[in-house]
Design a protein around this motif. Structure first.
Motif, short mmCIF file in Angstrom:
data_model
loop_
_atom_site.label_atom_id
_atom_site.label_comp_id
_atom_site.label_asym_id
_atom_site.label_seq_id
_atom_site.Cartn_x
_atom_site.Cartn_y
_atom_site.Cartn_z
N ILE A 236 0.80 -1.09 0.07
CA ILE A 236 0.11 0.00 0.10
C ILE A 236 1.08 1.36 -0.36
O ILE A 236 0.59 2.30 -0.92
CB ILE A 236 -0.63 0.10 1.18
CG1 ILE A 236 -1.75 -0.97 0.94
CG2 ILE A 236 -2.03 1.27 1.01
CD1 ILE A 236 -2.83 -1.73 2.40
N ALA A 237 1.90 1.43 1.03
CA ALA A 237 2.58 2.28 1.14
C ALA A 237 3.46 2.76 0.14
O ALA A 237 3.87 4.04 -0.71
CB ALA A 237 3.60 2.13 2.33
N HIS B 293 1.06 4.65 -2.75
CA HIS B 293 1.02 5.84 -2.01
C HIS B 293 1.66 6.49 -3.14
O HIS B 293 2.01 7.63 -3.38
CB HIS B 293 0.30 6.02 -0.79
CG HIS B 293 -0.71 5.55 -0.43
ND1 HIS B 293 -0.72 5.54 0.64
CD2 HIS B 293 -1.55 5.13 -1.21
CE1 HIS B 293 -2.60 5.11 0.52
NE2 HIS B 293 -2.79 4.34 -0.16
N TYR C 242 -3.49 6.00 -5.57
CA TYR C 242 -4.65 5.25 -4.78
C TYR C 242 -5.85 3.69 -4.69
O TYR C 242 -5.58 3.72 -6.28
CB TYR C 242 -5.99 6.08 -4.12
CG TYR C 242 -6.51 6.75 -5.07
CD1 TYR C 242 -6.08 7.10 -6.48
CD2 TYR C 242 -7.77 6.33 -5.13
CE1 TYR C 242 -7.05 7.32 -7.82
CE2 TYR C 242 -8.80 6.45 -7.45
CZ TYR C 242 -7.91 7.11 -7.63
OH TYR C 242 -8.56 7.12 -8.97
N THR D 223 -5.31 12.97 -1.05
CA THR D 223 -5.18 12.87 -0.03
C THR D 223 -5.94 12.30 0.85
O THR D 223 -5.20 11.30 1.22
CB THR D 223 -4.72 14.54 1.16
OG1 THR D 223 -3.65 14.71 0.10
CG2 THR D 223 -3.98 13.81 2.26
N GLN E 29 -6.04 8.16 0.18
CA GLN E 29 -4.67 7.92 0.58
C GLN E 29 -5.45 7.21 1.62
O GLN E 29 -4.86 6.31 2.24
CB GLN E 29 -3.76 7.90 0.18
CG GLN E 29 -3.32 8.18 -1.10
CD GLN E 29 -1.77 9.25 -1.48
OE1 GLN E 29 -1.15 9.62 -0.98
NE2 GLN E 29 -0.69 8.37 -3.41
N ASP F 136 -7.53 4.77 2.07
CA ASP F 136 -6.70 3.22 1.77
C ASP F 136 -6.07 2.93 3.34
O ASP F 136 -6.91 1.30 3.42
CB ASP F 136 -5.56 3.50 0.38
CG ASP F 136 -6.13 3.26 -0.70
OD1 ASP F 136 -6.85 3.21 -0.94
OD2 ASP F 136 -4.74 3.78 -1.19
N TRP F 137 -6.06 3.68 4.16
CA TRP F 137 -5.05 3.39 5.70
C TRP F 137 -6.43 2.54 6.20
O TRP F 137 -6.56 1.72 7.36
CB TRP F 137 -4.52 3.92 6.48
CG TRP F 137 -3.14 4.42 4.88
CD1 TRP F 137 -2.81 5.14 4.97
CD2 TRP F 137 -2.42 2.90 5.23
NE1 TRP F 137 -0.99 4.92 4.18
CE2 TRP F 137 -0.94 4.05 4.42
CE3 TRP F 137 -1.48 1.47 5.76
CZ2 TRP F 137 0.56 2.88 4.02
CZ3 TRP F 137 -0.60 1.52 5.49
CH2 TRP F 137 -0.08 1.72 4.92
N GLN G 74 4.90 8.11 4.92
CA GLN G 74 3.62 8.39 4.51
C GLN G 74 3.41 10.23 4.28
O GLN G 74 4.49 10.80 5.07
CB GLN G 74 2.31 8.72 4.77
CG GLN G 74 2.02 6.46 4.29
CD GLN G 74 1.38 6.86 3.08
OE1 GLN G 74 0.69 6.76 2.91
NE2 GLN G 74 1.52 6.25 1.75
N ASP G 75 3.22 10.81 2.83
CA ASP G 75 2.89 11.65 2.99
C ASP G 75 2.24 12.57 4.77
O ASP G 75 1.32 11.69 4.78
CB ASP G 75 1.86 12.19 1.59
CG ASP G 75 1.92 13.47 1.95
OD1 ASP G 75 1.98 13.98 0.98
OD2 ASP G 75 1.67 14.70 2.93
N VAL H 45 -1.99 12.80 4.22
CA VAL H 45 -2.34 11.84 4.52
C VAL H 45 -2.21 11.16 5.72
O VAL H 45 -3.90 11.10 6.18
CB VAL H 45 -1.97 10.81 3.60
CG1 VAL H 45 -2.15 9.06 4.12
CG2 VAL H 45 -2.05 11.13 2.08
#
Ligand SMILES: Nc1ncnc2c1ncn2[C@@H]1O[C@H](COP(=O)(O)OP(=O)(O)O)[C@@H](O)[C@H]1O
Ligand SMILES: [Mg+2]
Length: 263
Positions: free
Chosen positions: A115-116, A119, A124, A156, A159, A162-163, A192-193, A196
């Motif tokens: 996932i990371a 991203h 996404y 943003t 993403q 998603d988490w 991550q950003d 996010v």
């Protein structure tokens, strides 16, 4: 509806049909609720049926493949169907059948890394819960893209979503070891950003408050509240709280939460 096929070449494939019909009304109500609660990443995207759904899924598969995300290839298409290459076993099955906690943790670790990594490519995933993820023995993959969250939120937020989705989806395997799940997810999230992380944190803070309210309501609401798994990020940078309530936002039009909150 999805059907497993074996092609003449002996290759495994999946035939996905997109029935006509949407859920405009219930999703409109849900969207209003989510907006009132200030949890943008949980806004439900439009649920289209038929050819429109097929077109979204095939566009998303193209975009994701270009972003180096492991997704099925489109082998063929009809007006309301797509033939997709096999992407591996369901991650849900792999997690359920894992021989030990360590084996399960290793799978979850691969999944959060996938996932990371997606991203980091600007991708996404929409609904990365274990039943929409695959494992072929070496790579984690993603499936099921007939809804596009970017129609109703920013990248943003998508993403962050998603988490939340992933955390919610795997929480059931970590009822007795939530700290381990927290650790696995936060390891990936710290890289991550920051925006996010903030969006996920903001949404889950709101959900936590909602869960607090639900606890004081009836029995079914209490059950929902009890289903809440809190993943409190150990990192100084971010806190991720994954909430069982989200099930109701995403379990295909099930409006239990609405019923609980509104009457
Ligand atoms: N390309 C694929 N590779 C492996 N399994 C698949 C694939 N497509 C579908 N499946 C299986 O079929 C199930 C349903 O497919 P999905 O695309 O998630 O449709 P739905 O919209 O009905 O959830 C998945 O959970 C998975 O087990
Ligand atoms: Mg699915």
């Amino acid at each position: 509806m999805v059907e497993q096929m074996q092609l003449a070449s002996r290759q495994q494939a999946w035939l996905k049909h997109y029935p006509e019909g949407g859920r405009a009304l219930s999703l409109g109500a849900l969207r209003m609720l989510v907006d009132r609660l200030g949890i943008g990443p949980l806004r439900p995207p439009p649920h289209r049926g038929g050819d429109a759904a097929r077109a979204i899924e095939s566009r998303r598969l193209r975009e994701l493949a270009a972003q180096q995300v492991n997704v099925p290839r489109v082998l063929g298409q009809g007006r309301r169907s797509l033939m997709l290459s096999d992407n591996g076993r369901s991650l849900n099955t792999c997690l359920r059948e894992a021989a030990s906690d360590q084996a399960r943790d290793a799978l979850v670790q691969r999944a959060v890394q996938a996932i990371a990594q997606a991203h980091a490519q600007g991708a996404y995933l929409g609904q990365p819960v274990p039943r929409n993820m695959t494992f072929d023995g070496s790579r984690i993959g993603f499936i099921d893209f007939e809804e596009d969250p970017l129609e109703v939120m920013t990248l943003t937020q998508a993403q962050a979503r998603d988490w939340l989705m992933f955390g919610y989806g795997v929480a059931r395997y970590y009822e007795t070891r939530p700290q381990m799940l927290q650790q696995l997810i936060s390891e990936a999230m710290v890289r991550q950003d920051a925006q996010v992380r903030e969006a996920a944190h903001h949404a889950t803070t709101r959900l936590q408050r909602l869960a607090g309210v639900a606890r004081h309501l009836g029995r079914s609401a209490r059950r929902l509240a009890q289903a809440i798994v809190v993943i409190h990020g150990a990192s100084a940078l971010g806190v991720l709280v994954v909430v069982g309530l989200m099930a109701d936002y995403f379990s295909d039009g099930d409006l239990d939460v609405l019923r609980v909150l509104l009457g």
